[in-house]
Design an enzyme around this catalytic site. Structure first.
Site, mmCIF file in Angstrom:
data_model
loop_
_atom_site.group_PDB
_atom_site.id
_atom_site.type_symbol
_atom_site.label_atom_id
_atom_site.label_comp_id
_atom_site.label_asym_id
_atom_site.label_seq_id
_atom_site.Cartn_x
_atom_site.Cartn_y
_atom_site.Cartn_z
ATOM 1 N N GLU A 757 25.464 -34.440 19.124
ATOM 2 C CA GLU A 757 24.901 -33.848 17.895
ATOM 3 C C GLU A 757 25.285 -32.395 17.910
ATOM 4 O OE1 GLU A 757 21.062 -33.801 16.235
ATOM 5 O OE2 GLU A 757 20.526 -35.467 17.555
ATOM 6 N N CYS A 791 19.947 -26.323 14.039
ATOM 7 C CA CYS A 791 21.228 -26.852 13.532
ATOM 8 C C CYS A 791 21.107 -27.274 12.084
ATOM 9 C CB CYS A 791 21.790 -27.956 14.405
ATOM 10 S SG CYS A 791 20.577 -28.964 15.187
#
Ligand SMILES: Cc1cc2nc3c(=O)[nH]c(=O)nc-3n(C[C@H](O)[C@H](O)[C@H](O)COP(=O)(O)OP(=O)(O)OC[C@H]3O[C@@H](n4cnc5c(N)ncnc54)[C@H](O)[C@@H]3O)c2cc1C
Length: 1006
Positions: A757, A791
């Site tokens: 990720e 993020c």
């Protein structure tokens, strides 16, 4: 510095069990109120109103035709909320087509009724417009467009008319004129004027509202001293309009900045001798509002002791309403004043319920049964009447039963009081009330321009259209009069909604229990967290060296064999025990997150909750998805699919979610049967070490989980390259993910999975139907919360040119109100960056933007700001393609767009990342089209774009943003498993006994 009271708890917890609160209220009310008599008095009123229904233009008529539970009612409300503010014709047409396209506004669509003229008028207009309008957003010929523009103009007009039902006049001068006109022949009629608007987001907004209130008070006073506030028109003010940070967390600023503004208005009202009422807002502002009221009362007592017009509103739907009433009375007595208290039921019920669910609170701050709200209203009324020496009660309701009960109780107390209603509501009921009782009535009369009335209008549409609303039921002949006037005095044993704990099916013993948050506006819930932060000291954590890796991996390999053989149920049980322990240690982990990871308290609470959710979610998912599965097949054979751990998984997590991401990776790998080598970020080993210890205590064997804290380049690289690494789970930068990928590819032996990720250049696309205030809130949270170190954080705001100037100005003003500082302080919105290196990198980027782009706005950086703090900042750039890399900090890029929204999404896609996308539009079909066009893992419509919830918004992206599967989603665990099919020839020993016994195929699992 003005008077700043300590944040002492004035009130009990807002989350006490509902049954406990209402049982006490019912006990208090029963001897004081004869409900049957009250209902008897109200019955003829109700009958008379029904016999002589509201005139055709009244809202009741329209909403009976199109209740908000119907597609038509919803479309009407959506249009009312947005259409008037849309600046460009093209978008207005698209919005109208979108909303009208959903509904059947033809003559038969409504539920029928005697006075359908308005409904029929709008029905015909809308049916006509549907014929003329393009089918969907985007396609429109010139002729259609011409027709569409006419229809949009007609719809705009219809909504303006709708607005005028509830808004007295556009300006205070005209409002006074209307009021004088309405008063002719009805001398007892009073008004309380309200200057409409959204809550302030900037100082400029607040300044405008302050000036409008001040001018209104002067105009109402008209230079003459009113005889008495009870007999004169007055004003209602909203504190959220006067200060953009009217929040409990900003208590110091509220007293330093908001209080003096309210003082100005209070003094004007006192000089004019009129009623100034402070409106009641959200429940998390209740204690703060009482503190302010106390401070203001002290001032009134000192300087305007004879004035009896100072007041506030109390909401009966709050579980703390009776205590709030007592507290107001106590304040009045303490200062030797008589104050006015407007008792309302409350206007934000839906929002209160949602907030409690989102924050995982222990209960709801409002009642969940409508009749509990009614009961609390009457109990509060009784208490106000009993304290009439210090309180002038003002009962605001349109409910005939409530009115009759109040008249009865008021007679018993011999108290002076008044009734209140909203402009455009309850007129017919009060017409009947006034026939039998001479009571003063005050009308709450909003004053404002078109644009400002929208939010207010929608509140009233919701209120009138809600099935539970008295006004709605009164207008519905299908509702029996006895049902309408049923006694509210019976406590219901259980809440009517699942408590936040039970949101995911938990029934007290089984199902997944939601993680519990903390209400930081409640002193008792905040205190343990603050104590834990104060008491947290950062101890060093032993570092692993590259040379330790081999021994650790060998030990983990042995641990894997045993752990993988442990029953799935036992592995899941260990995760659940870990979740419970983590939940119980919320303060301790929050303390650590604030100190080690520089998180603010709200961020820390959310993070612990996320980790708890991961543990419970993966435990549940494992039991549901990883159990052996029998497969169908030919007779004489059994087939079973089994999943088991792959071996030793290497989990490498980042510093920005040192608990949630760390725990999420680790427990997913563990529950699937793997052993785990966990390497936390170098900046945050303590949180990780504490979590590993907790997992061991919860039953994960020491040799199934090892912490290997050390540099990524050495320890991390050695773990990835180790031959025993059976898989890698990584969250962090795209560059490191690539390096891991290469390292795995370069290994001999088995090819193992990599779950990565990574980051994103996350955009929000805002069209011209969006509400600038909502956009500003969403942008500020998404771009700057956690100092932009998520993020999912917003990096690129794409705003339609039609509203760009306004949005940019509001954003700039909102940025100036952000507090940068010590993350341990409750008032801090934005803490420092994680370390000096991060600061240096982002500061370089900001310096370049200062040279190359246009500054939109920035937050002030106080002189005592901690080291590594960077002021949140926004710049306007020319093109989407100008934003080339993820900047992991509080830096926002803004671009304007026009034309095709889908083209904007395509440009964003072209950046190559695909993590989160925000969409702000009221055109539902457009939102769906943009979501389809987007190559982003998480799309958020009309909200912020951070804070994905486990099992609710599975998180993770595509392209440069990661490999998938999504964390916290149903496909995650499979990637941590190896699969095995076991086929047994059950006919091998002699023959097919099952077939001969009468089965035609092998039953699954035979
Ligand atoms: C003069 C005036 C001033 C006002 N000022 C304010 C103010 O400052 N702040 C504010 O918040 N509101 C204010 N209001 C709005 C007011 O809250 C609503 O108009 C009021 O709730 C309608 O009550 P009712 O008795 O007329 O209707 P009813 O239909 O009898 O009651 C509606 C109430 O029940 C609640 N309810 C609905 N379903 C449920 C459920 N399942 N469980 C529990 N409760 C439920 C609703 O939220 C609402 O509060 C004001 C109203 C008036 C008339």
């Amino acid at each position: 510095m003005p008077f700043l009271p300590p944040p002492a708890a004035r009130l009990p917890s807002p989350h006490r069990p509902e049954i406990e609160v209402v049982s006490a209220l019912a006990g208090r009310l029963a001897p004081a109120l004869d409900w049957n008599a009250a209902a008897g008095q109200a019955r003829p009123w109700v009958q008379a109103v029904r016999d002589k229904p509201a005139p055709f233009w009244a809202m009741e008529s329209l909403l009976r035709e199109f209740p908000i539970s119907s597609a038509e009612g919803l479309a009407l409300m959506r249009l009312a909320e947005a259409l008037l503010r849309v600046p460009d014709a093209e978008t207005a047409v698209a919005l109208t087509a979108d909303q009208l396209g959903k509904a059947r506004f033809d003559a038969d669509a409504g539920s029928g009724g005697a006075h359908r003229m308005l409904a029929n008028l709008s029905t015909s207009a809308i049916a006509l417009s549907k014929k003329l309008l393009p089918e969907a957003d985007g396609e429109s010929g010139v002729l259609k467009r011409l027709g569409a523009n006419t229809v949009v103009a007609a719809t705009v007009r219809a909504i303006q008319l709708l607005g005028r039902q509830f808004v007295l006049a556009p300006s205070i001068g005209e409002a006074l004129h209307e009021a004088a006109h309405a008063r002719r022949g009805r001398a007892a009629l009073r008004f309380s004027f309200d200057m409409l608007g959204e809550g302030a987001r900037t100082e400029a907004d607040a300044g405008r509202y302050l000036a409008a209130y001040a001018a209104a008070i002067d105009a109402i006073g008209g230079g003459r001293l009113a005889e008495a506030p009870e007999a004169a028109d007055g004003i209602s003010i909203k504190l959220s309009a006067l200060f953009s940070r009217y929040e409990d967390a900003q208590r110091e600023r509220v007293f330093a900045e908001l209080l003096p503004r309210v003082v100005q208005l209070v003094e004007r009202a006192a000089r004019a001798n009129i009623n100034l009422a402070i409106d009641a807002e959200e429940s998390d502002r209740l204690e703060l509002s009482l503190d302010l009221f106390d401070a203001l009362a002290a001032r009134v007592a000192r300087e305007h002791a004879g004035w009896r017009g100072f007041g506030l509103a109390v909401q009966a739907y709050q579980t703390r309403a009776p205590e709030a009433v007592d507290e107001v009375a106590r304040i009045a007595r303490a200062h030797g004043l008589r104050v006015m208290v407007r008792l309302v039921k409350g206007a934000y019920w839906d929002g209160e319920v949602k907030r409690a669910q989102e924050q995982g609170l222990a209960g709801y701050p409002v009642f969940t049964h409508k009749h509990h709200t009614d009961m609390a209203y009457l109990a509060c009324a009784q208490s106000l009447l009993a304290q009439h020496a210090v309180i002038y009660p003002q009962f605001a309701t349109h409910n005939a039963g409530t009115i009759a009960a109040i008249l009865q109780m008021a007679r018993a107390h011999g108290a002076r009081f008044e009734m209140q209603r909203l402009h455009g509501m309850g007129e017919a009921v009060y017409r009947e009330v006034m026939r039998s009782a001479e009571v003063p009535v005050r009308v709450y009369a909003p004053v404002g321009e078109q644009r400002d009335l929208l939010a207010y209008l929608v509140r009233r549409l919701l209120e009138n259209g809600a099935n539970s609303s008295f006004v709605h039921q009164l207008a519905d002949p299908a509702v029996d009069v006895d049902a309408l006037l049923a006694s509210p005095l019976h406590p219901a044993p259980a809440p009517s909604l699942p408590l936040p704990d039970a949101l995911y099916g938990w029934d007290g013993t089984r199902g997944r229990r939601n993680s519990r948050g903390a209400d930081l506006a409640v002193a008792a819930e905040r205190a343990p967290l603050e104590r834990a932060v104060d008491g947290t000291a950062l101890e060093p954590v032993a570092e692993a060296r590259t040379g330790d890796v081999d021994a650790a991996m060998s030990s983990l390999q042995r641990g894997f064999v045993r752990w993988n053989a442990t029953a799935l149920g036992e592995r899941a049980a260990a995760l659940r025990r870990a979740a419970d322990a983590l939940q119980a240690r919320l303060p301790e982990f929050c303390g650590l997150l604030v100190k080690e990871a520089r998180k603010t308290l709200p961020d820390a609470v959310s993070e612990v909750r996320e980790a708890v959710d991961f543990c419970r979610y993966y435990a549940e998912q494992a039991e549901r998805r990883l159990a052996p599965q029998a497969l169908p097949g030919p007779t004489g054979e059994s087939n079973e699919l089994r999943l088991h751990g792959r071996g030793v998984f290497v989990c490498i997590s980042p510093w920005n979610f040192p608990l949630a991401i760390f725990a999420g990776q680790v427990v997913a790998a563990l529950v699937a049967g793997n052993a785990v080598a966990a390497k936390p970020a170098e900046q945050t080993p303590r949180v990780a070490a504490r979590m590993v210890a907790l997992l061991h205590e919860a039953g994960v064997p020491g040799d199934a989980l090892a912490l290997l804290h050390g540099p990524g380049e050495t320890v991390g690289a050695a773990l990835v390259a180790h031959p025993r690494a059976a898989g890698v789970c990584f969250t962090g930068s795209t560059a490191v993910a690539r390096a891991i990928h290469r390292s795995l590819a370069a290994r001999d032996g088995a090819i193992v999975p990599l779950v990565a990720e990574t980051g994103g250049i996350n955009a929000m696309v805002v069209d011209s139907t969006a509400l600038p205030e909502q956009v500003t809130d969403a942008v500020v949270q998404s771009a700057f919360r956690s100092a932009g170190q998520r993020c999912s954080a917003l990096r690129l705001l794409c705003v339609h040119e039609g509203i760009a100037d306004g949005v940019i100005a509001m954003l700039s003003g909102a940025l100036r109100e952000l507090q940068v500082g010590d993350p341990a302080a409750l008032a801090t919105d934005v803490g420092p960056l994680i370390d000096a290196e991060a600061h240096a990198g982002i500061a370089r980027h900001v310096a370049r933007l200062r040279r190359e782009a246009t500054l939109v706005g920035e937050a002030p950086l106080p002189p005592h700001a901690p080291a590594d703090a960077l002021a949140p900042v926004a710049f306007e750039v020319q093109r989407i393609a100008d934003v080339k890399e993820e900047v992991f900090g509080p830096v926002l890029h803004v671009v304007r767009w026009s034309g095709d929204a889908e083209a904007v999404v395509r440009e964003v896609n072209a950046l190559g990342y695909g993590l989160t996308l925000g969409i702000q539009t009221r055109i539902d079909s457009r939102a769906q089209r943009l979501a389809h066009a987007a190559r982003a893992g998480n799309v958020y419509v009309n909200r912020n774009m951070i804070g994905a919830v486990v099992g609710v918004q599975p998180f993770g992206g595509e392209g440069l943003s990661g490999t998938g599967p999504k964390a916290g989603g149903p496909h995650y665990l499979y990637r941590f498993c190896a699969e095995q099919t076991v086929t047994v020839n059950t006919a091998a020993a002699g023959g097919n006994a099952a077939l001969l016994a009468g089965f035609t195929s092998t039953p699954a699992g035979e």
